[in-house]
Design a protein around this motif. Structure first.
Motif, short mmCIF file in Angstrom:
data_model
loop_
_atom_site.label_atom_id
_atom_site.label_comp_id
_atom_site.label_asym_id
_atom_site.label_seq_id
_atom_site.Cartn_x
_atom_site.Cartn_y
_atom_site.Cartn_z
N ALA A 1 0.83 -1.21 0.00
CA ALA A 1 0.00 0.00 0.00
C ALA A 1 0.87 1.26 0.00
O ALA A 1 0.56 2.23 -0.70
CB ALA A 1 -0.92 -0.01 1.22
N VAL A 2 1.95 1.25 0.77
CA VAL A 2 2.87 2.39 0.78
C VAL A 2 3.43 2.63 -0.61
O VAL A 2 3.51 3.77 -1.08
CB VAL A 2 4.00 2.15 1.80
N TYR A 3 3.82 1.55 -1.27
CA TYR A 3 4.38 1.67 -2.61
C TYR A 3 3.39 2.30 -3.59
O TYR A 3 3.76 3.09 -4.46
CB TYR A 3 4.80 0.29 -3.11
N LEU A 4 2.11 1.99 -3.41
CA LEU A 4 1.10 2.48 -4.35
C LEU A 4 0.67 3.92 -4.08
O LEU A 4 0.35 4.65 -5.01
CB LEU A 4 -0.13 1.57 -4.31
N VAL A 5 0.64 4.33 -2.82
CA VAL A 5 0.05 5.63 -2.50
C VAL A 5 1.07 6.74 -2.32
O VAL A 5 0.73 7.92 -2.44
CB VAL A 5 -0.84 5.54 -1.23
N HIS A 6 2.34 6.39 -2.03
CA HIS A 6 3.26 7.44 -1.59
C HIS A 6 3.60 8.43 -2.71
O HIS A 6 3.78 9.62 -2.46
CB HIS A 6 4.55 6.82 -1.04
N GLY A 7 3.67 7.97 -3.97
CA GLY A 7 4.03 8.86 -5.05
C GLY A 7 3.02 9.97 -5.26
O GLY A 7 3.37 11.15 -5.42
N THR A 8 1.74 9.60 -5.25
CA THR A 8 0.69 10.61 -5.44
C THR A 8 0.68 11.61 -4.29
O THR A 8 0.53 12.82 -4.51
CB THR A 8 -0.68 9.90 -5.54
N ILE A 9 0.87 11.13 -3.06
CA ILE A 9 0.86 12.03 -1.91
C ILE A 9 2.07 12.97 -1.96
O ILE A 9 1.96 14.17 -1.67
CB ILE A 9 0.86 11.22 -0.60
N LEU A 10 3.23 12.45 -2.34
CA LEU A 10 4.43 13.29 -2.40
C LEU A 10 4.27 14.39 -3.44
O LEU A 10 4.63 15.56 -3.19
CB LEU A 10 5.65 12.43 -2.73
N ARG A 11 3.74 14.05 -4.62
CA ARG A 11 3.65 15.03 -5.71
C ARG A 11 2.49 16.01 -5.53
O ARG A 11 2.40 16.97 -6.30
CB ARG A 11 3.51 14.29 -7.05
N THR A 12 1.63 15.76 -4.57
CA THR A 12 0.53 16.69 -4.31
C THR A 12 0.75 17.39 -2.96
O THR A 12 1.31 18.47 -2.92
CB THR A 12 -0.82 15.95 -4.33
#
Length: 480
Positions: free
Chosen positions: A352-363
């Motif tokens: 789950a971390v792998y899937l969600v962290h990119g979107t949260i970081l870039r927003t």
């Protein structure tokens, strides 16, 4: 003291997965906010910062997260079928386990990945990546999807949902590039298991060693990241089930823990410290570069670790992981350390971390560091001579904002991962289980299954009497 089969600790695998998810987080933080950490120094022959020194630089410089996931894929996919074959002597059950695992793997990867891509698509539609598109971090700009009107954006979403699994390109979440190789790698493991499950132990181990050697000698793209790591995971899963190997490790524990393990960690860690860029900027990295890539000084050959034509950065990372994986395998104290409940919790939420962290970081992360509006900014355009001007990008608002962005990003990522596992991943698991129950035959449905295939139904409850009617000597009923 002999190793007891029922007491072997394999919780360390989940703990290692948790550590790896943390490494992915810190790597992408350094990529976004302090990219020079990937170099041996900020300038050529300059004084390195603490986190740029060998060993200390490994968590920040990246490259090791995905190969560790590949190693764990090989280990986990092989462990249960081999356990059935070893401890229960049930080859048929082992093969059935392989079949069910192979069936579950695609939906268990594809469904969550599609939902994560859709979440990023929604943020793109709402303009959530505007600040990321305008910031001065090259890596963040590359990862953030470009703005598009609604209809083209919808078309891009459907195209990306397909290309994630055809050519690894996901324009909404580029971190998903590893999903396709990991899926293919899992099937590589299943094929090897199915082909070797009936072999004697020594020949099965020989197959795994030959596969590691083959992938290591192969200098094509990412062979060391996936092929070699998957085969290593399968080999260690094999040895974990072999009681004589475990007894030998137990009887030589002092030598392995006090001599062999430290040597592997020191050698692997130094090689794994090879910088992402500018290896000629520090004496230690220059020497390492010459040793790995040009040991004769004429560019004619490479080295065992880095054959000529191989990707040096990925080779060194793979060698590091091999050394540390073997170290963990032979050191029970490290296994117990990785079995801590906090690390196991992190491992349970790692996907789950792998899937969600990119979107949260870039927003959210970029909003805090650079401002949510992404303004003032304007395209560079061209000068009076028609030449394109150099683009000016928005700088971060200051170090306090960056530190706040990192803190909020980490907390929000693990909170979102917890919610993801509780609702999204559990729903995907239920859907996959429902589909598996629909597709696979239960052991108690032999007669019905035979009738469905076009063979005569046999009365009686005894499985042996039912199966005895289907044999080559019975001319009335074709063999199944």
């Amino acid at each position: 003291m002999s190793a007891r089969q029922g007491q072997r600790n394999v919780k360390w695998v989940e703990g290692l997965r948790g550590v790896t998810s943390v490494l992915v987080i810190v790597t992408h933080i350094s990529r976004a906010f302090d990219y020079p950490l990937f170099w041996p120094a900020d300038v050529k022959d300059g004084t390195p910062r603490l986190l740029q020194l060998p060993y200390l630089r490994i968590p920040w410089q990246g490259r090791i997260g995905v190969p560790i996931f590949a190693f764990l894929t090989g280990f986990v996919c092989a462990y249960k079928p081999l356990k059935l074959a070893y401890q229960q002597g049930n080859t048929a059950a082992a093969l059935k386990s392989v079949a069910r695992s192979a069936f579950r793997r695609p939906p268990r990867l594809m469904l969550p990945a599609l939902i994560a891509t859709f979440c990023s698509f929604v943020m793109s539609v709402l303009g959530g990546y505007k600040a990321a598109n305008h910031c001065d971090s090259v890596w963040v700009r590359y990862d953030a999807p470009d703005p598009l009107p609604l209809l083209p954006n919808i078309g891009r979403f459907f195209t990306t949902s397909l290309t994630t699994w055809t050519n690894t390109e996901n324009l909404y979440d580029r971190h998903q590039w590893a999903m396709r190789p990991l899926l293919i790698g899992a099937f590589q493991v299943y094929i090897v298991l199915a082909a070797t499950i009936g072999m004697r132990f020594k020949y099965r181990v020989l197959v795994h060693v030959l596969l590691i050697t083959y992938w290591w000698m192969n200098v094509n793209y990412l062979t060391e990241t996936f092929g070699a790591m998957l085969a290593l995971g399968t080999l260690l899963a094999e040895l974990a089930q072999h009681r004589p190997t475990q007894n030998w490790i137990t009887s030589h524990q002092r030598l392995l823990s006090c001599v062999v393990a430290p040597m592997l960690m020191l050698i692997g860690g130094f090689v794994g410290s090879y910088p992402q860029e500018h290896a000629d900027w520090a004496p230690w990295s220059r020497h390492l570069h010459n040793f790995l890539r040009d040991p004769l000084g004429n560019g004619s050959v490479g080295s065992f670790i880095n054959p000529k034509g191989a990707d040096t950065q990925r080779r060194t990372a793979a060698f590091f992981i091999m050394c540390w994986a073997i170290t963990l395998f032979i050191t029970p104290s490290l296994q117990r350390l990785l079995s801590h409940r906090v690390l196991i919790w992190l491992g349970h939420h790692s996907f789950a971390v792998y899937l969600v962290h990119g979107t949260i970081l870039r927003t959210v992360g970029i909003w805090i560091a650079y401002g949510i509006t992404g303004e003032p900014w304007e395209p560079a355009g061209v000068d009076e001579n028609g030449k394109k001007k150099e683009q000016t990008w928005i700088a971060p608002r200051g170090r306090p904002y960056i530190m706040t962005a990192i803190l909020v990003f980490v907390v929000l990522t693990y909170t979102a991962a917890w919610a993801w596992m509780r609702w999204v991943d559990s729903a995907c698991a239920r859907a996959t289980q429902w589909l598996e129950n629909k597709v696979f035959e239960d052991e108690g449905e032999v007669a019905a299954a035979m009738a469905e295939k076009g063979y005569a139904r046999v009365n009686g409850n005894d499985a042996a009497s039912r199966s005895s009617r289907y044999h080559d000597g019975d001319g009335r009923v074709p063999p199944p």
